[in-house]
Design an enzyme around this catalytic site. Structure first.
Site, PDB file in Angstrom:
ATOM      1  CG  ASN A 379      -1.584   1.378   1.409  1.00 45.96           C
ATOM      2  OD1 ASN A 379      -2.442   1.736   0.618  1.00 45.96           O
ATOM      3  ND2 ASN A 379      -1.200   2.136   2.428  1.00 45.96           N
ATOM      4  CD  GLU A 380      -1.472   5.602   0.519  1.00 48.61           C
ATOM      5  OE1 GLU A 380      -0.859   6.004   1.533  1.00 48.61           O
ATOM      6  OE2 GLU A 380      -2.628   5.955   0.251  1.00 48.61           O
ATOM      7  CB  ILE A 381       5.135   0.594  -1.853  1.00 44.71           C
ATOM      8  CG1 ILE A 381       4.221  -0.422  -1.159  1.00 44.71           C
ATOM      9  CG2 ILE A 381       6.598   0.250  -1.670  1.00 44.71           C
ATOM     10  CD1 ILE A 381       4.451  -0.569   0.324  1.00 44.71           C
TER      11      ILE A 381
END
Length: 505
Positions: A379-381
């Protein structure tokens, strides 16, 4: 008989500062598991501390293997048995086990679990402690490996094929049987005699016209696996002794993702009306409670929810079980960060060494669930945005998932707020199923540029507010929330991280 029994009773707890290296002089008090020690002090929910859990139990030495299985410990835990170091587990969300056979003695045995909580380590309330169930496992040398049953269903012209792959540890001849049941009635069965040691056995069963699993009618069947060992008595007569019995739910469904037309379940086009769910239970903290989670899921179903994204970590296994039962599709997520940290003490410290173990635990445990829809590797890396290393890690994690789910019971995806930028798009081009966080305005443009992508909204809105708090004027973002109260996401630069409420939403 191989057994797995709940081991939550009889624990005691003590808390110390980070500089304490042993528990000898600490004062222990009885505690109920699952347990979250942070929630007990709401004035300091992110304190730096070590939690020590101790339990004494009596054991009689037998010819068997003994293991402790933890559904989840947050986080950076170490296990000691009779003052011997057994092992560690760095993640706070995945399930893990340690074999403790050689450390046990006849009579009383002391178990000690050390849990280190250094803050900040998360972008949401994490809790701390042994916050999910603990199990004691005893097994013969002949056994089914942990999470070693892999089920794949496929619709064919002659019916539904149920392929069952079973990883066995064995030192003598065994018989392995599988039975598919529905509401207590046997539908079909299969069995084989196995002589090859440490075998991977594959059997296929056929089910004609089963009731399908869907979000409206979550029909569940049971696969019952029976392992028997072949024994020879003094007269030379052979007989079978049952040593392990495992039952799990299975479901029959077809999933089709089309870049142009969207999602189809059992041939029916439908929308995913999803929510992103963190693992805590509000005022109960992170300590898992099945009744509380069921209540939450009932409310969500009544809202019209049919899908859940496990934001942003491996869920409790009970969530998967309830989703199977109640008809909720699951986008199961494993990481909120890779090698680049989001907070000082988060899992990025351990990612290089522990990523494979984390993915293995995650996929093996949950790959058979009918509710499973997608494996979200992050997630949202920020790594996916920063440089080409993000593409290397994306490919690495995809390979890890497919190592343990080669038949693709779920598709690999990623949820990202970096989709406008080139490097993140290159990562999305690897997974092909791209989750967009707060980027609806790019859907059409990116669909035209990447017609082979399946694009979906992995996160499209957020709510942050304190009950009874109203800061006006709403259009004017205040600079800080010194009282730690917020009227809405976007009304605060500190909370929303945006300059204007419209941008925050």
């Amino acid at each position: 008989m191989n057994q797995k029994i709940l081991f939550n009773e009889g624990w005691k707890f003590a808390k110390s500062s980070l500089d304490v290296s042993e528990s000898r002089n600490l004062k222990f008090t009885p505690v109920d598991l699952p347990h979250d020690w942070l929630i007990n002090n709401t004035l300091d929910l992110y304190e730096n501390s070590i939690g020590w859990y101790r339990k004494t139990f009596s054991y009689s030495k037998k010819e068997e293997e003994v293991l402790l299985y933890f559904d989840g410990v947050y986080f950076n835990s170490s296990l000691y048995v009779n003052q011997q170091f057994i092992g560690e587990w760095k993640s706070g969300y995945s399930s893990f086990e340690h074999e403790i056979t050689d450390a046990l003695v006849e009579g009383d045995n002391e178990i000690l679990v050390k849990v280190v909580h250094e803050s900040p380590n998360s972008r949401w309330y994490s809790g701390a402690g042994i916050y999910r169930n603990v199990w004691l496992k005893t097994r013969d040398e002949n056994h089914i490996k942990t999470d070693g049953i892999y089920i794949t269903t496929k619709e064919t012209k002659s019916g539904w094929e149920v392929e069952v792959d079973t990883e066995l540890n064995m030192n003598q001849v065994v018989k392995l049987s599988h039975t598919i049941m529905y509401q207590g009635e046997t539908i079909t069965t299969s069995s084989e005699k196995i002589e090859q040691l440490n075998s991977l056995n594959q059997q296929t069963l056929i089910v004609v016209e089963p009731l399908l699993w869907s979000t409206e009618k979550p029909n569940l069947y049971q696969l019952v696996t029976n392992l028997e060992v072949e024994l020879t008595d003094e007269s030379g007569k052979k007989e079978l002794k049952k040593i392990e019995l495992i039952s799990q739910n299975i479901g029959f469904k077809t999933v089709f993702l089309n870049p142009n037309n969207g999602f189809y379940l059992n041939g029916n086009r439908m929308k995913l009306n999803g929510v992103c769910e963190h693992h805590d239970l509000g005022a109960l903290g992170a300590a898992f409670n099945t009744a509380a989670l069921r209540r939450r899921l009932i409310i969500l179903k009544e809202m019209g929810v049919n899908a859940i994204r496990t934001a942003h970590n491996v869920p409790a296994v009970e969530l998967m079980d309830l989703a199977d039962e109640m008809g909720l599709l699951i986008v199961s997520e494993v990481f909120d960060m890779w090698e680049r940290p989001k907070t000082k003490y988060d899992f990025s410290r351990f990612f290089k060494e522990w990523a494979h173990s984390e993915v293995k635990s995650w996929v093996l445990r949950d790959r058979n669930h009918p509710s499973l829809l997608m494996w979200s590797i992050g997630n949202e890396i920020y790594d996916t945005h920063a440089d080409e290393r993000g593409q290397e890690l994306t490919k690495m994690l995809m390979d890890y998932v497919l190592q343990f789910d080669p038949n693709r019971n779920a598709v690999v995806t990623i949820g990202s707020n970096y989709m406008p930028w080139e490097n993140a798009q290159k990562c999305a081009d690897l997974v092909k199923v791209a989750g967009y966080n707060y980027a609806e305005k790019y859907y059409q443009k990116h669909h035209e540029e990447h017609p082979d992508w399946v694009i979906y909204g992995s996160e499209t809105s957020s709510v942050v507010q304190s009950r009874g708090i109203y800061h006006f004027p709403f259009e004017q973002s205040i600079l800080a929330d010194d009282d730690e109260q917020c009227s809405s996401l976007g009304n605060s630069l500190q909370v929303g991280g945006q300059n204007h409420q419209k941008l925050a939403l």
